[in-house]
Write an enzyme that holds these catalytic residues in place. Structure first.
Site, PDB file in Angstrom:
ATOM      1  CE  LYS A  13      -5.916 -27.807  -6.807  1.00 49.78           C
ATOM      2  NZ  LYS A  13      -4.334 -28.613  -7.238  1.00 49.78           N
ATOM      3  NE  ARG A  96      -1.537 -25.729  -1.843  1.00 52.39           N
ATOM      4  CZ  ARG A  96      -1.625 -26.261  -3.263  1.00 52.39           C
ATOM      5  NH1 ARG A  96      -1.341 -25.694  -4.475  1.00 52.39           N
ATOM      6  NH2 ARG A  96      -1.203 -27.587  -3.480  1.00 52.39           N
ATOM      7  NE  ARG A 135      -0.565 -36.177  -8.014  1.00 51.91           N
ATOM      8  CZ  ARG A 135      -0.970 -35.112  -8.030  1.00 51.91           C
ATOM      9  NH1 ARG A 135      -1.928 -34.361  -8.997  1.00 51.91           N
ATOM     10  NH2 ARG A 135      -0.209 -34.532  -6.399  1.00 51.91           N
ATOM     11  NE  ARG A 170       3.485 -33.982  -6.680  1.00 50.23           N
ATOM     12  CZ  ARG A 170       2.797 -32.745  -7.154  1.00 50.23           C
ATOM     13  NH1 ARG A 170       2.472 -32.954  -8.583  1.00 50.23           N
ATOM     14  NH2 ARG A 170       2.745 -32.035  -5.729  1.00 50.23           N
ATOM     15  NE  ARG A 181       0.508 -32.244  -0.911  1.00 51.44           N
ATOM     16  CZ  ARG A 181       0.454 -32.691  -2.602  1.00 51.44           C
ATOM     17  NH1 ARG A 181       0.684 -34.225  -2.891  1.00 51.44           N
ATOM     18  NH2 ARG A 181       0.170 -32.081  -3.427  1.00 51.44           N
TER      19      ARG A 181
HETATM   20  P1  AMP Z   1       0.405 -28.654  -5.982  1.00 54.23           P
HETATM   21  O1  AMP Z   1       1.220 -29.801  -7.095  1.00 54.23           O
HETATM   22  O2  AMP Z   1      -0.126 -27.433  -6.350  1.00 54.23           O
HETATM   23  O3  AMP Z   1      -0.221 -30.127  -5.089  1.00 54.23           O
HETATM   24  O4  AMP Z   1       1.559 -28.136  -4.600  1.00 54.23           O
HETATM   25  C1  AMP Z   1       2.994 -28.634  -4.940  1.00 54.23           C
HETATM   26  C2  AMP Z   1       3.091 -28.192  -3.465  1.00 54.23           C
HETATM   27  O5  AMP Z   1       4.288 -26.769  -3.944  1.00 54.23           O
HETATM   28  C3  AMP Z   1       2.550 -28.093  -2.246  1.00 54.23           C
HETATM   29  O6  AMP Z   1       2.168 -29.445  -1.018  1.00 54.23           O
HETATM   30  C4  AMP Z   1       3.342 -26.654  -1.753  1.00 54.23           C
HETATM   31  O7  AMP Z   1       4.268 -26.724  -0.799  1.00 54.23           O
HETATM   32  C5  AMP Z   1       3.687 -26.305  -2.173  1.00 54.23           C
HETATM   33  N1  AMP Z   1       2.100 -24.651  -3.399  1.00 54.23           N
HETATM   34  C6  AMP Z   1       1.839 -24.723  -4.463  1.00 54.23           C
HETATM   35  N2  AMP Z   1       1.230 -24.134  -4.403  1.00 54.23           N
HETATM   36  C7  AMP Z   1       1.052 -22.764  -2.794  1.00 54.23           C
HETATM   37  C8  AMP Z   1       0.771 -21.912  -2.595  1.00 54.23           C
HETATM   38  N3  AMP Z   1      -0.451 -21.080  -3.477  1.00 54.23           N
HETATM   39  N4  AMP Z   1       1.009 -21.749  -1.426  1.00 54.23           N
HETATM   40  C9  AMP Z   1       2.156 -22.544  -0.968  1.00 54.23           C
HETATM   41  N5  AMP Z   1       2.651 -23.078  -1.430  1.00 54.23           N
HETATM   42  C10 AMP Z   1       1.958 -23.444  -1.909  1.00 54.23           C
END
Ligand code: AMP
Length: 232
Positions: A13, A96, A135, A170, A181
């Site tokens: 996404k 989320r 990734r 990461r 996750r």
């Molecule tokens: P992502 O890059 O979108 O996979 O986000 C990485 C991390 O950031 C997630 O695993 C959460 O720890 C935090 N995070 C990102 N977006 C949110 C959200 N909308 N609500 C809570 N934590 C978030």
């Protein structure tokens, strides 16, 4: 165009959001990216957070846990109030969970704007675990790449302060964290699918192995949304 991208971590996404952001000339707002920039010592657009909160956010994201709804919603509220969001935005990684979805609805209502669509990229879990193992992330410019599918282009290298030379994995892309996750995605985030389906906003596209096919399906799915938006 105002879009929400929905999909498991590693569904692609973010890649689609980045592409659509260029196509429509509107910002991609990735909460994960905003939180990672805090870890690098940058402050968030339109707000500043105390160091202890930043340390807590870093530890939560390293462990694949959610940042609190309060902080996340505040971050989004400040970000979408910036002038570059006037013509639209693409939310990537927010909302989320249902409380964040409801908070977003309230925010949009407050600003008398509405979402055009929620685009879900649907990919099976086993394909995701495979994908995320390849990734990689450039800490200097924040872009995400993939060892098999998407290495930095010349243009990307030229616009990165370090030429995307040092790509790293990461912490939260490591297999044990990815599995956690994915469980959270199915248990918590997927509730947003019926939520947005009921609002008539959900569009689902299957995330395919071949990126060009996913791109074609996403573009087709958004064509009618864009047409309706322009006519409205
Ligand atoms: P992502 O890059 O979108 O996979 O986000 C990485 C991390 O950031 C997630 O695993 C959460 O720890 C935090 N995070 C990102 N977006 C949110 C959200 N909308 N609500 C809570 N934590 C978030």
């Amino acid at each position: 165009m105002r879009l929400v991208m929905l999909g498991a971590p590693g569904s692609g996404k973010g890649t689609q959001a980045e592409r659509l952001s260029k196509k429509y000339g509107i910002p991609q707002i990735s909460t994960g990216e905003l939180f990672r920039s805090l870890r690098k010592g940058e402050q968030l657009p339109g707000m500043s957070l105390p160091q202890e909160v930043i340390d807590e956010i870093s530890s939560l994201i390293n462990n694949g846990c959610f940042v609190s709804d309060d902080i996340t919603i505040q971050v989004i509220e400040n970000r979408i109030a910036l002038p570059d969001c006037e013509n639209g935005f693409i939310l990537d990684g927010f909302p989320r969970n249902i409380p964040q979805g409801e908070a977003l609805d309230a925010l949009l209502k407050k600003h008398s704007i509405h979402l055009d669509a929620v685009l879900e990229i649907d990919v099976p879990d086993d394909a995701i675990v495979d994908r995320l193992s390849g990734r990689r992330y450039c800490p200097a410019c924040g872009r995400t790449y993939h060892l098999d599918a998407k290495m930095p282009t010349e243009e990307e290298r030229a616009t990165c302060p370090e030429g995307c030379r040092n790509l790293i994995q990461r912490d939260d892309d490591k297999p044990e964290v990815v599995k956690k996750r994915l469980v959270t995605y199915h248990d918590v985030t997927e509730h947003l699918k019926p939520y947005y389906k009921e609002q008539g906003k959900l569009i689902t596209v299957v995330g395919r192995k071949k990126l060009e096919k996913t791109i074609r399906d996403v573009d087709r799915a958004l064509e009618s949304i864009e047409k309706n938006r322009i006519e409205a």
